[in-house]
Design a protein around this motif. Structure first.
Motif, PDB file in Angstrom:
ATOM      1  N   ALA A 110      -7.266   9.247   4.358  1.00  0.00           N
ATOM      2  CA  ALA A 110      -7.457   7.825   4.603  1.00  0.00           C
ATOM      3  C   ALA A 110      -6.509   7.322   5.687  1.00  0.00           C
ATOM      4  CB  ALA A 110      -7.242   7.035   3.309  1.00  0.00           C
ATOM      5  N   ILE A 111      -5.246   7.733   5.620  1.00  0.00           N
ATOM      6  CA  ILE A 111      -4.266   7.314   6.627  1.00  0.00           C
ATOM      7  C   ILE A 111      -4.667   7.826   8.002  1.00  0.00           C
ATOM      8  CG2 ILE A 111      -1.878   7.697   7.396  1.00  0.00           C
ATOM      9  CD1 ILE A 111      -1.124   7.614   4.369  1.00  0.00           C
ATOM     10  N   HIS A 112      -5.097   9.083   8.078  1.00  0.00           N
ATOM     11  CA  HIS A 112      -5.542   9.648   9.353  1.00  0.00           C
ATOM     12  C   HIS A 112      -6.736   8.878   9.909  1.00  0.00           C
ATOM     13  CE1 HIS A 112      -6.728  12.621  12.376  1.00  0.00           C
ATOM     14  NE2 HIS A 112      -7.951  12.514  11.882  1.00  0.00           N
ATOM     15  N   ALA A 113      -7.733   8.589   9.059  1.00  0.00           N
ATOM     16  CA  ALA A 113      -8.942   7.903   9.514  1.00  0.00           C
ATOM     17  C   ALA A 113      -8.634   6.486   9.985  1.00  0.00           C
ATOM     18  CB  ALA A 113      -9.972   7.871   8.387  1.00  0.00           C
ATOM     19  N   ARG A 136       1.440   3.936  -1.133  1.00  0.00           N
ATOM     20  CA  ARG A 136       1.104   4.850  -2.233  1.00  0.00           C
ATOM     21  C   ARG A 136       1.486   6.287  -1.892  1.00  0.00           C
ATOM     22  NH1 ARG A 136      -5.035   3.539  -3.953  1.00  0.00           N
ATOM     23  NH2 ARG A 136      -4.542   5.017  -5.628  1.00  0.00           N
ATOM     24  N   ARG A 137       1.307   6.647  -0.634  1.00  0.00           N
ATOM     25  CA  ARG A 137       1.539   8.043  -0.230  1.00  0.00           C
ATOM     26  C   ARG A 137       3.021   8.365  -0.062  1.00  0.00           C
ATOM     27  NH1 ARG A 137       2.712  12.497   0.266  1.00  0.00           N
ATOM     28  NH2 ARG A 137       1.729  14.129   1.544  1.00  0.00           N
ATOM     29  N   TYR A 138       3.731   7.543   0.696  1.00  0.00           N
ATOM     30  CA  TYR A 138       5.092   7.910   1.090  1.00  0.00           C
ATOM     31  C   TYR A 138       6.160   7.372   0.153  1.00  0.00           C
ATOM     32  CZ  TYR A 138       2.761   9.401   5.317  1.00  0.00           C
ATOM     33  OH  TYR A 138       1.925  10.030   6.197  1.00  0.00           O
ATOM     34  N   LEU A 192      -4.161  14.325  -1.060  1.00  0.00           N
ATOM     35  CA  LEU A 192      -5.153  14.791  -0.085  1.00  0.00           C
ATOM     36  C   LEU A 192      -6.044  13.641   0.368  1.00  0.00           C
ATOM     37  CD1 LEU A 192      -6.612  17.202   1.344  1.00  0.00           C
ATOM     38  CD2 LEU A 192      -8.082  17.306  -0.677  1.00  0.00           C
ATOM     39  N   PHE A 193      -6.464  12.797  -0.573  1.00  0.00           N
ATOM     40  CA  PHE A 193      -7.308  11.652  -0.253  1.00  0.00           C
ATOM     41  C   PHE A 193      -6.533  10.625   0.564  1.00  0.00           C
ATOM     42  CE2 PHE A 193      -9.755  13.638  -3.481  1.00  0.00           C
ATOM     43  CZ  PHE A 193     -11.055  13.167  -3.379  1.00  0.00           C
ATOM     44  N   GLY A 221     -11.726   8.675  -5.727  1.00  0.00           N
ATOM     45  CA  GLY A 221     -10.896   9.861  -5.554  1.00  0.00           C
ATOM     46  C   GLY A 221      -9.886  10.038  -6.669  1.00  0.00           C
ATOM     47  N   VAL A 222      -9.323   8.926  -7.139  1.00  0.00           N
ATOM     48  CA  VAL A 222      -8.366   8.992  -8.250  1.00  0.00           C
ATOM     49  C   VAL A 222      -9.038   9.589  -9.479  1.00  0.00           C
ATOM     50  CG1 VAL A 222      -7.089   7.596  -9.911  1.00  0.00           C
ATOM     51  CG2 VAL A 222      -6.884   7.109  -7.469  1.00  0.00           C
TER      52      VAL A 222
END
Length: 220
Positions: free
Chosen positions: A51-54, A215-217, A46-47, A33-34
């Motif tokens: 991933a967090i949701h899944a 990585r996200r937050y 978005l990726f 994805g990167v």
């Protein structure tokens, strides 16, 4: 500095990951994805959000599964089976509305679950503010509650199923955890009494979720 490794019985950990939610597969997916986002100019968040949701969906779905394990391999669930933060200092305590969070509270005792269901029915499906202390943790950015109390985890699990109830939990922030604990998917690493401690990862989905969340937050 001496490195301490604490071995645990692997069968006491949560159920194994499925499909793309294991650490290695998720890492390969995100690496791809990167590269795609670099080529297209799309936002990689978005990726990470997917991933967090899944991973959250997969982990919370297993909260009822432990009752189906062989009786010789069942035992009370512990927070450190997922992520070894029970010895770390929380940022505080917070009352959590169960209907507003993802909940991991693996049920391991059939009779306790049956009693919790009966009590909930007899209460008229009441919205209960649980006052007894519960062990576990609440990770704020993920809106993730993990309950491992010696008290009956079946009660908050049943309440959450019907979008009821609240509990008070120790609260952790990712920005605080990042400097104290890390993982490579095989082990967790943290400091305890001045020593580097290595714990085996029993649940690869949690290791993947933790790194995705950092990585996200923490990039915001």
């Amino acid at each position: 500095m001496r490195k301490v490794t604490r071995l645990k019985n692997l069968y006491e950990g949560p159920l194994p990951p499925m499909v793309l939610t294991d650490y290695e597969s998720m890492s390969k997916f995100l690496s791809s994805g990167v590269q795609r986002c670099k080529a297209s100019g799309r936002n990689f968040d978005l990726f990470l959000d997917w991933a967090i949701h899944a991973l959250l969906a997969s982990l919370t779905a297993d909260s009822a599964s432990r009752i189906f394990l062989p009786k010789t391999k069942t035992g009370p669930f512990e927070l450190d089976d997922l992520i070894p933060i029970s010895g770390l200092q929380p940022s505080g305590k917070k009352r959590i509305q169960l209907q507003e969070v993802s909940l991991i509270a693996p049920v391991w005792n059939n009779s306790d679950l049956e009693s919790a269901l009966e009590a909930f029915y007899d209460s008229g499906f009441a919205d209960v503010k649980l006052e007894q202390p519960f062990g576990g943790a609440y990770i704020e950015e993920l809106r993730l509650a993990i309950i491992d109390s010696p008290a009956d985890v079946s009660v908050p699990y049943v309440l959450r199923t019907w979008n009821r109830g609240s509990v008070e939990l120790n609260t952790f922030k990712l920005k605080d955890l990042e400097s104290q604990i890390s993982t490579d998917g095989d082990n967790w690493y943290y400091q305890e009494d001045g020593e580097e401690v290595t714990e085996p990862v029993l649940e690869p989905r949690m290791a993947a979720l933790y790194n995705c969340a950092l990585r996200r937050y923490n990039s915001v």
